[in-house]
Write a protein that holds these residues in place. Structure first.
Motif, short mmCIF file in Angstrom:
data_model
loop_
_atom_site.label_atom_id
_atom_site.label_comp_id
_atom_site.label_asym_id
_atom_site.label_seq_id
_atom_site.Cartn_x
_atom_site.Cartn_y
_atom_site.Cartn_z
N GLY A 82 0.94 -1.27 0.07
CA GLY A 82 -0.03 0.00 0.07
C GLY A 82 0.72 1.28 -0.01
O GLY A 82 2.17 1.17 0.20
N GLU A 83 0.17 2.40 -0.33
CA GLU A 83 0.86 3.80 -0.27
C GLU A 83 0.79 4.16 1.18
O GLU A 83 -0.41 4.60 1.57
CB GLU A 83 -0.06 4.66 -1.20
N VAL A 84 1.96 4.37 1.90
CA VAL A 84 2.18 5.11 2.92
C VAL A 84 1.87 6.72 2.95
O VAL A 84 2.66 7.22 2.03
CB VAL A 84 3.33 4.77 3.85
N THR A 85 0.91 7.27 3.26
CA THR A 85 0.73 8.58 2.89
C THR A 85 1.46 9.84 3.75
O THR A 85 1.82 10.82 3.48
CB THR A 85 -0.89 9.21 2.88
N LYS A 86 1.59 9.42 5.11
CA LYS A 86 2.22 10.04 5.83
C LYS A 86 3.75 9.83 5.74
O LYS A 86 4.35 8.79 6.03
CB LYS A 86 1.77 9.80 7.28
N GLN A 87 4.29 10.97 5.26
CA GLN A 87 5.94 10.87 5.22
C GLN A 87 6.84 10.33 5.95
O GLN A 87 7.82 9.55 5.62
CB GLN A 87 6.49 12.24 4.35
N ASP A 88 6.73 10.57 7.23
CA ASP A 88 7.54 9.98 8.30
C ASP A 88 6.54 10.11 9.81
O ASP A 88 5.46 10.56 9.73
CB ASP A 88 8.64 11.06 8.60
N GLY A 89 7.08 9.18 10.59
CA GLY A 89 6.20 9.12 11.68
C GLY A 89 6.85 7.99 12.57
O GLY A 89 7.89 7.62 12.32
N TYR A 90 6.08 7.64 13.78
CA TYR A 90 7.08 6.62 14.82
C TYR A 90 5.93 5.62 15.21
O TYR A 90 4.64 6.29 15.56
CB TYR A 90 7.72 7.28 15.69
N ILE A 91 6.10 4.45 15.64
CA ILE A 91 5.00 3.72 16.25
C ILE A 91 5.99 3.18 17.62
O ILE A 91 7.07 2.95 17.53
CB ILE A 91 4.81 2.58 15.22
N SER A 92 4.89 3.31 18.68
CA SER A 92 5.43 2.86 19.98
C SER A 92 4.50 1.89 20.58
O SER A 92 3.20 2.38 20.53
CB SER A 92 5.54 3.83 20.64
N SER A 93 4.57 1.07 21.10
CA SER A 93 3.80 -0.12 21.49
C SER A 93 4.38 -0.95 22.59
O SER A 93 5.73 -1.12 22.55
CB SER A 93 3.02 -0.95 20.57
N TRP A 94 3.66 -1.79 23.12
CA TRP A 94 4.31 -2.82 24.50
C TRP A 94 4.19 -4.06 23.65
O TRP A 94 3.04 -4.60 23.22
CB TRP A 94 3.65 -2.79 25.73
N LEU A 95 5.19 -4.86 23.41
CA LEU A 95 5.48 -6.15 22.68
C LEU A 95 5.23 -7.44 23.40
O LEU A 95 5.91 -7.37 24.41
CB LEU A 95 6.43 -6.30 21.82
N LYS A 96 4.31 -8.11 22.91
CA LYS A 96 4.40 -9.51 23.79
C LYS A 96 4.32 -10.72 22.72
O LYS A 96 4.30 -10.50 21.75
CB LYS A 96 3.01 -9.61 24.63
N GLU A 97 4.75 -11.86 23.39
CA GLU A 97 4.75 -13.16 22.44
C GLU A 97 3.85 -14.07 22.75
O GLU A 97 3.58 -14.50 24.10
CB GLU A 97 6.22 -13.59 22.38
N SER A 98 2.97 -14.50 21.79
CA SER A 98 1.91 -15.89 22.17
C SER A 98 2.54 -16.92 22.26
O SER A 98 3.82 -17.14 21.97
CB SER A 98 0.71 -15.64 21.08
N LYS A 99 1.87 -18.00 22.63
CA LYS A 99 2.42 -19.37 22.83
C LYS A 99 2.80 -19.89 21.73
O LYS A 99 3.69 -20.74 21.34
CB LYS A 99 1.41 -20.21 23.55
N ALA A 100 2.04 -19.28 20.48
CA ALA A 100 2.37 -19.63 18.98
C ALA A 100 3.52 -19.04 18.51
O ALA A 100 3.74 -19.03 17.32
CB ALA A 100 1.30 -19.64 18.07
N HIS A 101 4.20 -18.26 19.35
CA HIS A 101 5.41 -17.57 18.97
C HIS A 101 5.38 -16.23 17.95
O HIS A 101 6.10 -15.97 16.99
CB HIS A 101 6.68 -18.38 18.48
N ARG A 102 3.93 -15.70 18.20
CA ARG A 102 3.60 -14.60 17.38
C ARG A 102 3.78 -13.22 18.19
O ARG A 102 3.04 -13.33 19.27
CB ARG A 102 2.18 -14.79 16.79
#
Length: 302
Positions: A181-201
Protein backbone atom coordinates in the motif's frame (compact mmCIF):
# COMPACT_ATOMS: atom_id res chain seq x y z
CA UNK A 1 15.72 -20.11 -22.40
CA UNK A 2 18.76 -18.64 -20.65
CA UNK A 3 21.95 -16.85 -21.57
CA UNK A 4 25.17 -17.16 -19.58
CA UNK A 5 26.62 -13.69 -19.41
CA UNK A 6 29.67 -13.96 -17.16
CA UNK A 7 31.44 -15.95 -14.48
CA UNK A 8 32.67 -14.29 -11.32
CA UNK A 9 36.34 -13.39 -11.03
CA UNK A 10 38.91 -15.66 -9.44
CA UNK A 11 38.84 -13.91 -6.06
CA UNK A 12 35.19 -14.78 -5.57
CA UNK A 13 33.47 -18.16 -5.14
CA UNK A 14 33.31 -20.20 -8.35
CA UNK A 15 29.82 -19.70 -9.73
CA UNK A 16 27.79 -19.58 -12.90
CA UNK A 17 25.36 -16.78 -13.67
CA UNK A 18 22.47 -16.99 -16.09
CA UNK A 19 20.00 -14.39 -17.29
CA UNK A 20 16.40 -15.58 -17.58
CA UNK A 21 15.04 -14.92 -21.05
CA UNK A 22 11.59 -16.49 -20.81
CA UNK A 23 9.19 -17.41 -18.00
CA UNK A 24 9.87 -20.77 -16.36
CA UNK A 25 9.86 -22.58 -13.03
CA UNK A 26 13.23 -22.78 -11.29
CA UNK A 27 13.82 -26.55 -11.37
CA UNK A 28 13.19 -26.98 -15.13
CA UNK A 29 15.37 -23.90 -15.76
CA UNK A 30 18.26 -25.39 -13.75
CA UNK A 31 17.89 -28.81 -15.39
CA UNK A 32 18.15 -27.07 -18.76
CA UNK A 33 21.22 -24.95 -17.96
CA UNK A 34 22.92 -27.85 -16.15
CA UNK A 35 22.13 -30.48 -18.77
CA UNK A 36 25.24 -32.46 -17.79
CA UNK A 37 23.74 -33.21 -14.35
CA UNK A 38 21.02 -35.62 -13.28
CA UNK A 39 17.67 -34.36 -12.00
CA UNK A 40 18.53 -35.54 -8.44
CA UNK A 41 21.88 -33.76 -8.57
CA UNK A 42 20.15 -30.51 -9.55
CA UNK A 43 17.59 -30.98 -6.75
CA UNK A 44 20.46 -31.41 -4.26
CA UNK A 45 22.11 -28.18 -5.41
CA UNK A 46 18.80 -26.39 -4.82
CA UNK A 47 18.29 -27.98 -1.40
CA UNK A 48 21.78 -26.99 -0.23
CA UNK A 49 21.05 -23.31 -0.87
CA UNK A 50 23.52 -23.01 -3.74
CA UNK A 51 21.08 -21.15 -6.00
CA UNK A 52 20.39 -17.42 -5.79
CA UNK A 53 17.66 -15.60 -7.74
CA UNK A 54 18.43 -11.86 -7.97
CA UNK A 55 19.07 -10.99 -4.31
CA UNK A 56 17.87 -14.03 -2.35
CA UNK A 57 18.58 -17.74 -1.92
CA UNK A 58 15.81 -19.83 -3.47
CA UNK A 59 15.18 -23.53 -2.74
CA UNK A 60 11.64 -24.01 -4.11
CA UNK A 61 11.43 -26.24 -7.21
CA UNK A 62 8.38 -24.38 -8.55
CA UNK A 63 9.65 -20.84 -7.92
CA UNK A 64 8.40 -18.73 -10.88
CA UNK A 65 11.17 -17.10 -12.90
CA UNK A 66 10.55 -14.03 -15.05
CA UNK A 67 12.54 -12.59 -17.98
CA UNK A 68 15.39 -10.34 -16.86
CA UNK A 69 16.04 -12.10 -13.55
CA UNK A 70 19.56 -13.31 -12.68
CA UNK A 71 20.14 -16.87 -11.47
CA UNK A 72 23.49 -17.66 -9.80
CA UNK A 73 24.63 -21.24 -9.17
CA UNK A 74 27.63 -22.26 -7.09
CA UNK A 75 29.35 -24.82 -9.28
CA UNK A 76 29.60 -28.01 -7.23
CA UNK A 77 30.34 -29.72 -3.95
CA UNK A 78 34.03 -29.06 -4.47
CA UNK A 79 33.27 -25.34 -4.41
CA UNK A 80 31.76 -25.70 -0.93
CA UNK A 81 34.90 -27.45 0.29
CA UNK A 82 36.99 -24.57 -1.04
CA UNK A 83 35.79 -22.19 1.70
CA UNK A 84 32.85 -20.80 -0.24
CA UNK A 85 30.47 -18.83 1.96
CA UNK A 86 26.96 -19.57 0.70
CA UNK A 87 24.37 -16.81 0.96
CA UNK A 88 26.64 -14.18 2.47
CA UNK A 89 29.81 -12.16 2.02
CA UNK A 90 32.26 -10.72 4.55
CA UNK A 91 32.24 -6.93 4.72
CA UNK A 92 34.89 -6.58 7.44
CA UNK A 93 37.03 -8.75 9.67
CA UNK A 94 39.66 -8.21 12.37
CA UNK A 95 40.76 -10.06 15.53
CA UNK A 96 37.60 -9.11 17.42
CA UNK A 97 34.65 -9.04 14.99
CA UNK A 98 33.32 -10.22 11.62
CA UNK A 99 30.67 -8.19 9.78
CA UNK A 100 28.72 -9.89 6.99
CA UNK A 101 26.11 -9.05 4.35
CA UNK A 102 23.54 -11.86 4.69
CA UNK A 103 21.20 -12.79 1.86
CA UNK A 104 17.51 -13.43 2.43
CA UNK A 105 16.89 -17.16 2.84
CA UNK A 106 19.98 -17.90 4.95
CA UNK A 107 19.42 -18.79 8.60
CA UNK A 108 21.56 -16.84 11.06
CA UNK A 109 21.78 -19.74 13.53
CA UNK A 110 20.75 -23.40 13.64
CA UNK A 111 17.20 -24.65 14.04
CA UNK A 112 15.90 -28.16 14.75
CA UNK A 113 15.55 -28.73 11.00
CA UNK A 114 18.75 -27.05 9.77
CA UNK A 115 22.10 -27.21 11.59
CA UNK A 116 24.77 -26.58 8.96
CA UNK A 117 23.43 -24.24 6.28
CA UNK A 118 23.60 -21.19 8.57
CA UNK A 119 25.72 -18.05 8.76
CA UNK A 120 27.02 -19.14 12.18
CA UNK A 121 28.13 -22.62 11.09
CA UNK A 122 29.80 -21.39 7.93
CA UNK A 123 31.71 -18.64 9.75
CA UNK A 124 32.79 -21.12 12.45
CA UNK A 125 34.29 -23.35 9.75
CA UNK A 126 35.84 -20.32 8.06
CA UNK A 127 37.72 -19.08 11.19
CA UNK A 128 38.81 -22.63 12.12
CA UNK A 129 40.71 -22.98 8.84
CA UNK A 130 43.24 -20.53 10.26
CA UNK A 131 43.30 -22.12 13.72
CA UNK A 132 41.15 -25.08 14.92
CA UNK A 133 40.71 -23.32 18.29
CA UNK A 134 39.14 -20.21 16.74
CA UNK A 135 35.44 -19.59 17.38
CA UNK A 136 32.74 -17.09 16.58
CA UNK A 137 29.86 -15.82 18.74
CA UNK A 138 26.39 -14.53 17.83
CA UNK A 139 25.91 -10.90 18.89
CA UNK A 140 22.46 -10.19 17.37
CA UNK A 141 20.18 -11.89 14.84
CA UNK A 142 18.42 -11.29 11.57
CA UNK A 143 15.39 -13.37 10.59
CA UNK A 144 15.91 -15.94 7.83
CA UNK A 145 13.93 -13.80 5.40
CA UNK A 146 15.77 -10.57 6.24
CA UNK A 147 18.92 -9.62 4.35
CA UNK A 148 21.70 -7.17 5.18
CA UNK A 149 24.39 -6.25 7.69
CA UNK A 150 25.00 -8.62 10.61
CA UNK A 151 27.72 -8.62 13.28
CA UNK A 152 29.51 -11.57 14.92
CA UNK A 153 32.22 -11.59 17.62
CA UNK A 154 35.41 -13.67 17.47
CA UNK A 155 35.94 -13.75 21.25
CA UNK A 156 33.53 -14.49 24.10
CA UNK A 157 34.57 -11.34 25.98
CA UNK A 158 33.92 -9.22 22.88
CA UNK A 159 30.43 -10.74 22.52
CA UNK A 160 29.64 -9.92 26.15
CA UNK A 161 30.99 -6.37 25.82
CA UNK A 162 28.86 -5.73 22.74
CA UNK A 163 25.68 -7.26 24.17
CA UNK A 164 26.02 -5.66 27.61
CA UNK A 165 26.59 -2.20 26.09
CA UNK A 166 24.47 -2.60 22.94
CA UNK A 167 22.46 0.63 23.37
CA UNK A 168 25.63 2.66 23.95
CA UNK A 169 27.95 1.15 21.32
CA UNK A 170 25.43 0.88 18.45
CA UNK A 171 25.13 4.34 16.92
CA UNK A 172 22.86 3.54 13.98
CA UNK A 173 20.67 0.63 12.91
CA UNK A 174 18.76 1.40 9.74
CA UNK A 175 16.51 -0.97 7.81
CA UNK A 176 14.54 -0.59 4.61
CA UNK A 177 11.11 -2.18 4.38
CA UNK A 178 9.01 -2.75 1.28
CA UNK A 179 5.42 -2.59 2.54
CA UNK A 180 1.99 -3.06 1.02
CA UNK A 181 0.00 0.00 0.00
CA UNK A 182 0.82 3.68 -0.25
CA UNK A 183 2.01 5.19 3.04
CA UNK A 184 0.67 8.76 2.85
CA UNK A 185 2.28 10.15 6.01
CA UNK A 186 5.88 10.86 4.95
CA UNK A 187 7.41 10.13 8.37
CA UNK A 188 6.32 9.05 11.79
CA UNK A 189 6.91 6.67 14.65
CA UNK A 190 5.16 3.72 16.25
CA UNK A 191 5.38 2.93 19.95
CA UNK A 192 3.83 -0.09 21.65
CA UNK A 193 4.30 -2.79 24.27
CA UNK A 194 5.23 -6.09 22.62
CA UNK A 195 4.30 -9.55 23.90
CA UNK A 196 4.70 -13.03 22.43
CA UNK A 197 1.94 -15.62 22.21
CA UNK A 198 2.38 -19.34 22.87
CA UNK A 199 2.40 -19.78 19.08
CA UNK A 200 5.50 -17.50 18.97
CA UNK A 201 3.64 -14.64 17.31
CA UNK A 202 4.67 -11.22 18.62
CA UNK A 203 1.88 -8.63 19.03
CA UNK A 204 1.25 -5.16 20.46
CA UNK A 205 -0.55 -5.20 23.79
CA UNK A 206 -3.30 -2.58 24.25
CA UNK A 207 -2.30 -2.23 27.92
CA UNK A 208 0.46 0.19 28.94
CA UNK A 209 3.55 -1.46 30.49
CA UNK A 210 2.22 -4.89 29.48
CA UNK A 211 5.28 -6.27 27.66
CA UNK A 212 8.48 -4.77 26.26
CA UNK A 213 8.46 -1.16 25.09
CA UNK A 214 9.24 -0.95 21.35
CA UNK A 215 9.78 2.26 19.36
CA UNK A 216 10.17 2.34 15.56
CA UNK A 217 10.69 5.47 13.42
CA UNK A 218 10.04 5.48 9.68
CA UNK A 219 10.42 7.75 6.64
CA UNK A 220 8.98 7.17 3.15
CA UNK A 221 11.75 6.83 0.54
CA UNK A 222 9.48 6.26 -2.46
CA UNK A 223 5.99 4.90 -3.06
CA UNK A 224 3.21 4.21 -5.54
CA UNK A 225 -0.41 3.07 -5.20
CA UNK A 226 0.59 -0.52 -4.44
CA UNK A 227 3.85 -0.42 -2.47
CA UNK A 228 5.98 1.90 -0.34
CA UNK A 229 9.67 1.74 0.45
CA UNK A 230 10.38 2.92 3.99
CA UNK A 231 13.61 3.74 5.79
CA UNK A 232 13.14 2.36 9.30
CA UNK A 233 15.21 3.19 12.39
CA UNK A 234 15.01 1.21 15.63
CA UNK A 235 15.12 2.92 18.99
CA UNK A 236 14.64 -0.48 20.63
CA UNK A 237 15.61 -3.89 19.27
CA UNK A 238 12.75 -6.26 20.04
CA UNK A 239 11.98 -9.56 18.34
CA UNK A 240 9.97 -9.04 15.09
CA UNK A 241 9.56 -5.37 16.07
CA UNK A 242 9.50 -3.89 12.56
CA UNK A 243 7.26 -6.64 11.23
CA UNK A 244 4.68 -6.12 14.02
CA UNK A 245 4.81 -2.32 13.79
CA UNK A 246 4.32 -2.30 10.03
CA UNK A 247 1.22 -4.47 10.49
CA UNK A 248 0.03 -2.06 13.22
CA UNK A 249 0.55 0.80 10.74
CA UNK A 250 -1.78 -0.97 8.31
CA UNK A 251 1.03 -1.58 5.82
CA UNK A 252 2.45 -5.07 6.40
CA UNK A 253 5.84 -5.99 4.96
CA UNK A 254 5.64 -7.61 1.53
CA UNK A 255 5.88 -11.41 1.80
CA UNK A 256 5.27 -11.40 5.57
CA UNK A 257 2.25 -13.72 5.74
CA UNK A 258 2.74 -14.16 9.50
CA UNK A 259 2.12 -10.46 10.04
CA UNK A 260 -0.69 -9.65 7.63
CA UNK A 261 0.85 -9.60 4.14
CA UNK A 262 -1.33 -10.71 1.24
CA UNK A 263 1.34 -10.46 -1.46
CA UNK A 264 4.73 -12.03 -2.15
CA UNK A 265 5.62 -10.30 -5.40
CA UNK A 266 9.39 -10.38 -4.78
CA UNK A 267 9.68 -14.00 -3.63
CA UNK A 268 11.10 -13.05 -0.23
CA UNK A 269 10.44 -10.95 2.90
CA UNK A 270 10.65 -7.24 2.08
CA UNK A 271 13.01 -6.36 4.93
CA UNK A 272 16.70 -5.44 4.67
CA UNK A 273 19.26 -4.32 7.29
CA UNK A 274 20.85 -1.45 5.36
CA UNK A 275 23.17 0.21 7.90
CA UNK A 276 24.92 -0.87 11.10
CA UNK A 277 27.22 1.60 12.82
CA UNK A 278 28.93 0.76 16.10
CA UNK A 279 31.86 1.62 18.30
CA UNK A 280 34.54 -1.07 17.99
CA UNK A 281 34.58 -3.08 21.26
CA UNK A 282 38.38 -3.01 21.67
CA UNK A 283 39.66 0.02 19.72
CA UNK A 284 36.72 2.37 20.35
CA UNK A 285 36.78 3.38 16.66
CA UNK A 286 33.42 4.23 15.08
CA UNK A 287 32.69 1.83 12.21
CA UNK A 288 29.84 2.02 9.69
CA UNK A 289 28.76 -0.73 7.29
CA UNK A 290 26.16 -0.63 4.54
CA UNK A 291 24.46 -3.22 2.35
CA UNK A 292 22.82 -1.96 -0.86
CA UNK A 293 19.03 -1.89 -0.99
CA UNK A 294 17.82 -4.92 -3.00
CA UNK A 295 16.90 -3.93 -6.56
CA UNK A 296 13.55 -5.72 -6.30
CA UNK A 297 12.54 -3.31 -3.46
CA UNK A 298 13.39 -0.26 -5.56
CA UNK A 299 11.68 -1.62 -8.67
CA UNK A 300 8.35 -2.42 -6.96
CA UNK A 301 8.05 0.93 -5.11
CA UNK A 302 8.90 3.23 -8.07
Amino acid sequence: MASKYHSKNKQQPKSLQFKVEEASELLPFLIKVMSNRSRNSVKSILARGQVTVDDHIETKYNYALHPGQKVTILKNKAAIKQNVLIGMSILYEDDAVIVINKEAGLLAIATEKEKKQTAYHQLMEYVRQEDPDNRIFVVHRLDKGTSGVMLFAKQKEVKQTLQNNWKRVVKERTYVALVEGEVTKQDGYISSWLKESKAHRVYSSPIKNDGQLAITRYKVMQSNEDFSLLEVKLETGRKNQIRVHMEDLGHPIVGDKKYGSKHNVIGRLGLHAKVLSFQHPTTGQLLLFQADVPKSFLKKSK
